[in-house]
Write a protein that holds these residues in place. Sequence first.
Motif, PDB file in Angstrom:
ATOM      1  N   MET A  21      18.876  11.028  -6.454  1.00 58.21           N
ATOM      2  CA  MET A  21      19.413   9.664  -6.584  1.00 58.21           C
ATOM      3  C   MET A  21      18.435   8.656  -5.958  1.00 58.21           C
ATOM      4  O   MET A  21      18.164   7.601  -6.528  1.00 58.21           O
ATOM      5  CB  MET A  21      20.775   9.607  -5.895  1.00 58.21           C
ATOM      6  N   TRP A  22      17.903   8.955  -4.772  1.00 58.24           N
ATOM      7  CA  TRP A  22      16.958   8.045  -4.118  1.00 58.24           C
ATOM      8  C   TRP A  22      15.678   7.888  -4.936  1.00 58.24           C
ATOM      9  O   TRP A  22      15.149   6.786  -5.048  1.00 58.24           O
ATOM     10  CB  TRP A  22      16.614   8.544  -2.717  1.00 58.24           C
ATOM     11  N   ARG A  23      15.190   8.984  -5.501  1.00 55.73           N
ATOM     12  CA  ARG A  23      13.980   8.896  -6.341  1.00 55.73           C
ATOM     13  C   ARG A  23      14.231   7.999  -7.548  1.00 55.73           C
ATOM     14  O   ARG A  23      13.399   7.166  -7.909  1.00 55.73           O
ATOM     15  CB  ARG A  23      13.554  10.288  -6.814  1.00 55.73           C
ATOM     16  N   GLU A  24      15.394   8.180  -8.168  1.00 58.12           N
ATOM     17  CA  GLU A  24      15.723   7.379  -9.346  1.00 58.12           C
ATOM     18  C   GLU A  24      15.905   5.903  -8.979  1.00 58.12           C
ATOM     19  O   GLU A  24      15.389   5.006  -9.668  1.00 58.12           O
ATOM     20  CB  GLU A  24      17.008   7.911  -9.995  1.00 58.12           C
ATOM     21  N   MET A  25      16.599   5.661  -7.884  1.00 59.32           N
ATOM     22  CA  MET A  25      16.785   4.272  -7.433  1.00 59.32           C
ATOM     23  C   MET A  25      15.432   3.618  -7.152  1.00 59.32           C
ATOM     24  O   MET A  25      15.200   2.465  -7.513  1.00 59.32           O
ATOM     25  CB  MET A  25      17.656   4.236  -6.166  1.00 59.32           C
ATOM     26  N   ARG A  26      14.558   4.373  -6.535  1.00 57.94           N
ATOM     27  CA  ARG A  26      13.230   3.836  -6.202  1.00 57.94           C
ATOM     28  C   ARG A  26      12.441   3.533  -7.472  1.00 57.94           C
ATOM     29  O   ARG A  26      11.789   2.495  -7.561  1.00 57.94           O
ATOM     30  CB  ARG A  26      12.467   4.843  -5.345  1.00 57.94           C
ATOM     31  N   SER A  27      12.523   4.418  -8.442  1.00 62.11           N
ATOM     32  CA  SER A  27      11.764   4.189  -9.680  1.00 62.11           C
ATOM     33  C   SER A  27      12.297   2.982 -10.442  1.00 62.11           C
ATOM     34  O   SER A  27      11.532   2.271 -11.100  1.00 62.11           O
ATOM     35  CB  SER A  27      11.772   5.436 -10.563  1.00 62.11           C
TER      36      SER A  27
ATOM     37  N   ARG B 266       0.842  -1.208   0.000  1.00 56.36           N
ATOM     38  CA  ARG B 266       0.000   0.000   0.000  1.00 56.36           C
ATOM     39  C   ARG B 266       0.875   1.255   0.000  1.00 56.36           C
ATOM     40  O   ARG B 266       0.542   2.259  -0.607  1.00 56.36           O
ATOM     41  CB  ARG B 266      -0.928   0.013   1.215  1.00 56.36           C
ATOM     42  N   HIS B 267       2.016   1.168   0.678  1.00 54.00           N
ATOM     43  CA  HIS B 267       2.952   2.293   0.735  1.00 54.00           C
ATOM     44  C   HIS B 267       3.481   2.616  -0.664  1.00 54.00           C
ATOM     45  O   HIS B 267       3.749   3.769  -0.978  1.00 54.00           O
ATOM     46  CB  HIS B 267       4.096   1.970   1.694  1.00 54.00           C
ATOM     47  N   PHE B 268       3.633   1.592  -1.506  1.00 60.25           N
ATOM     48  CA  PHE B 268       4.079   1.818  -2.885  1.00 60.25           C
ATOM     49  C   PHE B 268       3.089   2.692  -3.643  1.00 60.25           C
ATOM     50  O   PHE B 268       3.480   3.486  -4.491  1.00 60.25           O
ATOM     51  CB  PHE B 268       4.219   0.488  -3.648  1.00 60.25           C
ATOM     52  N   ASP B 269       1.824   2.519  -3.343  1.00 64.24           N
ATOM     53  CA  ASP B 269       0.795   3.277  -4.050  1.00 64.24           C
ATOM     54  C   ASP B 269       0.734   4.736  -3.601  1.00 64.24           C
ATOM     55  O   ASP B 269       0.151   5.569  -4.281  1.00 64.24           O
ATOM     56  CB  ASP B 269      -0.578   2.621  -3.845  1.00 64.24           C
ATOM     57  N   ASP B 270       1.345   5.030  -2.468  1.00 59.65           N
ATOM     58  CA  ASP B 270       1.301   6.383  -1.926  1.00 59.65           C
ATOM     59  C   ASP B 270       2.586   7.133  -2.293  1.00 59.65           C
ATOM     60  O   ASP B 270       3.471   7.340  -1.479  1.00 59.65           O
ATOM     61  CB  ASP B 270       1.120   6.324  -0.405  1.00 59.65           C
ATOM     62  N   ASP B 271       2.676   7.557  -3.561  1.00 58.76           N
ATOM     63  CA  ASP B 271       3.873   8.248  -4.045  1.00 58.76           C
ATOM     64  C   ASP B 271       4.106   9.576  -3.327  1.00 58.76           C
ATOM     65  O   ASP B 271       5.247   9.960  -3.088  1.00 58.76           O
ATOM     66  CB  ASP B 271       3.780   8.486  -5.553  1.00 58.76           C
ATOM     67  N   LEU B 272       3.042  10.266  -2.968  1.00 58.86           N
ATOM     68  CA  LEU B 272       3.200  11.555  -2.296  1.00 58.86           C
ATOM     69  C   LEU B 272       3.912  11.386  -0.959  1.00 58.86           C
ATOM     70  O   LEU B 272       4.787  12.179  -0.605  1.00 58.86           O
ATOM     71  CB  LEU B 272       1.840  12.230  -2.092  1.00 58.86           C
ATOM     72  N   ASP B 273       3.541  10.352  -0.231  1.00 59.68           N
ATOM     73  CA  ASP B 273       4.159  10.094   1.066  1.00 59.68           C
ATOM     74  C   ASP B 273       5.645   9.760   0.901  1.00 59.68           C
ATOM     75  O   ASP B 273       6.488  10.250   1.651  1.00 59.68           O
ATOM     76  CB  ASP B 273       3.422   8.949   1.772  1.00 59.68           C
ATOM     77  N   VAL B 274       5.953   8.932  -0.086  1.00 61.59           N
ATOM     78  CA  VAL B 274       7.341   8.543  -0.327  1.00 61.59           C
ATOM     79  C   VAL B 274       8.163   9.761  -0.743  1.00 61.59           C
ATOM     80  O   VAL B 274       9.266   9.987  -0.241  1.00 61.59           O
ATOM     81  CB  VAL B 274       7.424   7.433  -1.398  1.00 61.59           C
TER      82      VAL B 274
ATOM     83  N   GLU C 110      12.065  13.993   0.349  1.00 63.79           N
ATOM     84  CA  GLU C 110      12.287  15.447   0.424  1.00 63.79           C
ATOM     85  C   GLU C 110      12.753  15.842   1.827  1.00 63.79           C
ATOM     86  O   GLU C 110      13.692  16.636   1.974  1.00 63.79           O
ATOM     87  CB  GLU C 110      11.001  16.187   0.045  1.00 63.79           C
ATOM     88  N   ALA C 111      12.119  15.312   2.849  1.00 61.33           N
ATOM     89  CA  ALA C 111      12.499  15.635   4.228  1.00 61.33           C
ATOM     90  C   ALA C 111      13.924  15.165   4.516  1.00 61.33           C
ATOM     91  O   ALA C 111      14.713  15.887   5.145  1.00 61.33           O
ATOM     92  CB  ALA C 111      11.521  14.979   5.207  1.00 61.33           C
ATOM     93  N   THR C 112      14.264  13.984   4.045  1.00 64.29           N
ATOM     94  CA  THR C 112      15.615  13.462   4.264  1.00 64.29           C
ATOM     95  C   THR C 112      16.645  14.290   3.495  1.00 64.29           C
ATOM     96  O   THR C 112      17.721  14.593   4.016  1.00 64.29           O
ATOM     97  CB  THR C 112      15.687  11.976   3.843  1.00 64.29           C
TER      98      THR C 112
END
Length: 151
Positions: free
Chosen positions: A104-110, A69-77, A82-84
Amino acid sequence: AKEKAEREAKRKAAIAAAKEKEEDEAEDDDEKPAVAEDAREELREAVMRTHKALVENIQKQAAISAELRHFDDDLDVHADIEATSKAITNETKSRAFGTMVGDMWREMRSIARPFYEERLVEEHEHLEKQEPHLRKAFQTAKKALRGMGGE
């Protein structure tokens, strides 16, 4: 007199044999409760073991479902990233470094997301298939324990 002594010796031997047999039977009776208690203890352990396996299975399923479910919540991720990245910027006093790490984290996640998500789905399906067998093993162990007069 000799015959009388022989008969008396035979009688005493028969009495001694009967007493010995009685004592052996009494020892066997003493062993039966110990054996039954050992069997009951083994069944208790089986109930606890099967219950633990069932609970762990259900907990893993819940954790995987939450992660999916967390995967579906892109805004939260993205908010987490962003906070980190802001924390890194503040700590290093380098906006460029914080932004680079966040990108880098966004790209790795995608890139990793589809593979990781697929692995989670497969693991969840595997756990769902195991659950009925674990439930049956738990119920069987409980029935066996109740049948022996356990809890």
